[in-house]
Enzyme design. Structure first.
Site, mmCIF file in Angstrom:
data_model
loop_
_atom_site.group_PDB
_atom_site.id
_atom_site.type_symbol
_atom_site.label_atom_id
_atom_site.label_comp_id
_atom_site.label_asym_id
_atom_site.label_seq_id
_atom_site.Cartn_x
_atom_site.Cartn_y
_atom_site.Cartn_z
ATOM 1 N N CYS A 5 0.955 -1.282 -0.048
ATOM 2 C CA CYS A 5 -0.002 0.061 0.059
ATOM 3 C C CYS A 5 0.757 1.317 -0.052
ATOM 4 O O CYS A 5 2.080 1.065 -0.072
ATOM 5 C CB CYS A 5 -0.930 0.232 1.145
ATOM 6 S SG CYS A 5 -1.728 -1.426 1.442
ATOM 7 N N GLY A 32 -1.517 1.220 -4.843
ATOM 8 C CA GLY A 32 -2.719 0.525 -4.335
ATOM 9 C C GLY A 32 -4.182 1.292 -5.162
ATOM 10 O O GLY A 32 -3.969 2.377 -5.229
ATOM 11 N N ASN A 106 1.300 0.132 5.653
ATOM 12 C CA ASN A 106 2.027 -0.607 4.416
ATOM 13 C C ASN A 106 2.787 -1.703 4.756
ATOM 14 O O ASN A 106 3.830 -1.269 5.567
ATOM 15 C CB ASN A 106 2.787 0.340 3.623
ATOM 16 C CG ASN A 106 3.505 -0.237 2.698
ATOM 17 O OD1 ASN A 106 4.748 0.156 2.001
ATOM 18 N ND2 ASN A 106 3.204 -1.392 1.865
ATOM 19 N N GLY A 107 2.607 -3.044 4.831
ATOM 20 C CA GLY A 107 3.508 -3.989 5.114
ATOM 21 C C GLY A 107 2.450 -5.250 5.310
ATOM 22 O O GLY A 107 1.381 -5.589 4.964
ATOM 23 N N TYR A 249 10.729 -2.585 -9.382
ATOM 24 C CA TYR A 249 9.280 -2.533 -10.017
ATOM 25 C C TYR A 249 8.566 -1.603 -9.103
ATOM 26 O O TYR A 249 7.891 -0.948 -9.935
ATOM 27 C CB TYR A 249 8.819 -3.971 -9.771
ATOM 28 C CG TYR A 249 7.367 -4.054 -10.322
ATOM 29 C CD1 TYR A 249 7.001 -4.171 -11.611
ATOM 30 C CD2 TYR A 249 6.169 -3.904 -9.349
ATOM 31 C CE1 TYR A 249 5.765 -4.156 -12.228
ATOM 32 C CE2 TYR A 249 4.994 -4.025 -10.052
ATOM 33 C CZ TYR A 249 4.596 -4.055 -11.337
ATOM 34 O OH TYR A 249 3.334 -4.290 -11.737
ATOM 35 N N SER A 290 7.794 0.048 -16.763
ATOM 36 C CA SER A 290 8.993 -0.206 -15.587
ATOM 37 C C SER A 290 10.011 -0.884 -16.420
ATOM 38 O O SER A 290 11.208 -0.890 -15.560
ATOM 39 C CB SER A 290 8.297 -1.159 -14.486
ATOM 40 O OG SER A 290 7.815 -2.286 -14.999
ATOM 41 N N ASP A 367 12.432 -6.519 -19.476
ATOM 42 C CA ASP A 367 11.437 -6.394 -18.393
ATOM 43 C C ASP A 367 12.058 -6.275 -17.110
ATOM 44 O O ASP A 367 13.234 -6.627 -16.974
ATOM 45 C CB ASP A 367 10.440 -7.611 -18.687
ATOM 46 C CG ASP A 367 9.097 -6.931 -18.118
ATOM 47 O OD1 ASP A 367 9.043 -6.054 -17.637
ATOM 48 O OD2 ASP A 367 8.085 -7.670 -18.333
ATOM 49 N N ASP A 368 11.392 -6.091 -16.059
ATOM 50 C CA ASP A 368 11.752 -5.884 -14.671
ATOM 51 C C ASP A 368 11.855 -7.091 -13.984
ATOM 52 O O ASP A 368 12.650 -7.352 -13.316
ATOM 53 C CB ASP A 368 10.956 -4.970 -13.921
ATOM 54 C CG ASP A 368 9.514 -5.101 -13.804
ATOM 55 O OD1 ASP A 368 8.948 -5.839 -13.185
ATOM 56 O OD2 ASP A 368 8.877 -4.576 -14.790
ATOM 57 N N CYS A 404 6.268 -13.639 -1.229
ATOM 58 C CA CYS A 404 6.680 -12.411 -0.374
ATOM 59 C C CYS A 404 5.542 -12.685 0.657
ATOM 60 O O CYS A 404 4.274 -12.594 0.384
ATOM 61 C CB CYS A 404 6.388 -11.284 -1.186
ATOM 62 S SG CYS A 404 6.829 -9.723 -0.127
ATOM 63 N N CYS A 458 12.210 -13.485 -1.976
ATOM 64 C CA CYS A 458 11.258 -13.879 -3.099
ATOM 65 C C CYS A 458 12.157 -14.489 -4.079
ATOM 66 O O CYS A 458 11.848 -15.333 -4.980
ATOM 67 C CB CYS A 458 10.427 -12.915 -3.811
ATOM 68 S SG CYS A 458 11.484 -11.336 -4.159
#
Length: 490
Positions: A5, A32, A106-107, A249, A290, A367-368, A404, A458
């Site tokens: 978020c 978000g 956020n988290g 990203y 991105s 790409d990312d 993640c 990740c």
């Protein structure tokens, strides 16, 4: 429920906070798109407006007019793999004997269920299954017994996981960052006050100046008169665990995250990508948006050296950088589409090839990341259908092999294409002529840090927190190293 978020908080002198918060949320909209909300306080009472949808959909003119007060916080919420409804929309509000509390998070906490059960046994009633409400209830309980700083420290010692918080306790706005700094949070100075935000781009939107990042384990209290902020270093850890994916990203390229401009980081990662796995083709093109900075850095490096690392001849410009894919900007990120069918359809809606750039040429597309492989498979097919003789794929991040737990709804292991496939098997799956990823060593080098100070869960399967059934890359049971007080001029 995992979610990623954007949070913001402002404390202004002589000006209403609602519109600055509204504009700041627009700047964080990429973080978000599910819901948006603002909580303000006018010195006497708290005001709240939280709705589903984008910022422009969640607020109408009259909604901002009733959000009175110069202190407030805001939130935009990222879609999750679970149920989508207003019960988890934020900021989350609590009224209790010691006042009112609004909280934006956020988290993701890894021990939220345990704390929820303990608080429920003590009589706390929960209206959602989100971890934000757990933090709010625990902090409200501590505020009944302690002053603000001690109450926040007790909550920080109790919760485990990633969090960047903006909190409005009556008309006092505070920011809190988890002890390893997994989620970003920064401080900005405005003409008539101070603010907190997930990214510095929100500060830029309000014509403010970035002061610095909130330090891992730090509590920042914005002064009510807008004249500064107080800082308290409540918890410390030996290592940080900054999320590398912010730079790859998620963050806006014009944001500064942990003292690094995201755009320049991505360009540098692109240069490293050429050094590690450059391939001589007619043209290099980004997957917008991105992938653009990665491709720019990759092409710049290619203009200086060959794929073998030799200096270019004076009349050899290297690989041409060109736009080969046009983006439909009215289609959201395929990464956050909730179902596989929608993701596949969105790729075709989102990107259209530019035939003159591609037809009859060998192409490197950058790409990312590759998460499920859906986008990459369709992109390669699009380019070959458009007449590309060869399609080589280069990725500005390592293989994503594990989910993640820190706040990005990425995918399960079963959905991650790299979790059970080698690079060559992925190349065959997406039908590319070659495929290469960036190394974790390159990520750490470009970000100017040690691998142990990044969260690479990740891409390694080893996490900075103790998570049931998963490996950890550090001693997560080590006690806090203590807390000291810092002042605003430190």
């Amino acid at each position: 429920m995992t979610e990623k978020c954007g949070v913001v908080g402002v404390s202004l002198d002589g000006r209403e906070a609602a519109r600055p918060l509204y504009y700041a949320l627009y700047a964080l909209q990429h973080r978000g798109q599910e819901s948006a909300g603002i909580v303000t306080h006018d010195g006497f009472q708290q005001h709240s407006h939280v709705e589903m949808g984008l910022v422009g959909e969640a607020f109408e003119e009259g909604d901002l007019d009733v959000l009175k007060g110069g202190a407030g916080i805001g939130h935009v919420r990222y879609p999750t793999a679970g149920s989508v409804d207003s019960s988890c929309a934020q900021p989350f509000s609590v009224s209790f004997k010691s006042g009112s509390l609004g909280l934006s998070h956020n988290g993701n906490l890894v021990n939220a269920d345990e704390i929820r059960e303990e608080l429920a046994a003590l009589g706390h009633a929960f209206t959602s299954d989100g971890d934000t409400e757990v933090i709010a209830h625990d902090l409200a309980r501590n505020l009944l017994e302690e002053d603000l700083v001690r109450a926040v420290k007790r909550t920080m010692q109790r919760i485990h996981g990633s969090y960047a918080l903006t909190i409005c306790h009556d008309d006092t706005v505070i920011g809190v960052r988890d002890p390893v700094g997994n989620r970003p949070l920064c401080i900005g100075e405005l003409e008539d006050g101070y603010m907190l935000a997930s990214e510095s781009a929100a500060i830029d939107t309000l014509d403010g100046e970035l002061v610095r990042d909130v330090r891992p384990g730090e509590l920042v209290v914005l002064q009510a008169d807008g004249d500064g902020f107080d800082s308290y270093q409540l918890l410390e850890r030996e290592q940080t665990a900054h999320c590398f994916f912010e730079h790859v990203y998620f963050a806006r390229p014009d944001s500064i995250v942990d003292e690094t401009l995201v755009y320049e980081a991505r360009r540098s990662l692109g240069r490293k990508l050429w050094e590690e796995s450059g391939v001589e083709t007619d043209v290099v093109m980004p997957v917008p948006d991105s992938g653009r900075a990665f491709a720019s850095g990759y092409a710049d490096a290619a203009s200086e050296t060959t794929a073998d690392g030799e200096s270019r001849a004076e009349n050899d410009d290297g690989v041409e950088f060109a736009e080969g894919l046009m983006k439909n900007r009215y289609v959201g990120r395929t990464f956050i589409m909730p179902t596989q069918d929608e993701r596949e359809r969105a790729v075709r809606l989102k990107l259209n090839p530019i035939k003159s750039t591609i037809e009859g040429k060998t192409v490197t597309v950058i790409d990312d990341s590759i998460v499920r492989g859906t986008t990459s498979t369709q992109l390669v097919q699009l380019l070959k259908d458009c007449g590309a003789e060869e399609v080589h794929v280069r990725i500005g991040a390592p293989e994503i092999v594990a989910p993640c737990y820190m706040g990005i709804d990425m995918a399960t292991r079963e959905e991650l294409i790299a979790s059970d496939k080698t690079t060559d098997e992925i190349r065959e799956t997406i039908d590319a002529d070659s495929l290469a990823y960036l190394s974790t060593e390159a990520i750490a080098e470009v970000l100017g840090t040690e691998r142990i100070d990044l969260c690479l869960g990740c891409v390694t399967g080893e996490y900075p927190f103790d998570i049931d059934g998963e490996a950890t890359d550090r001693d997560v049971t080590r006690p806090d190293l203590g807390g000291k007080t810092l002042h605003a001029d430190d």
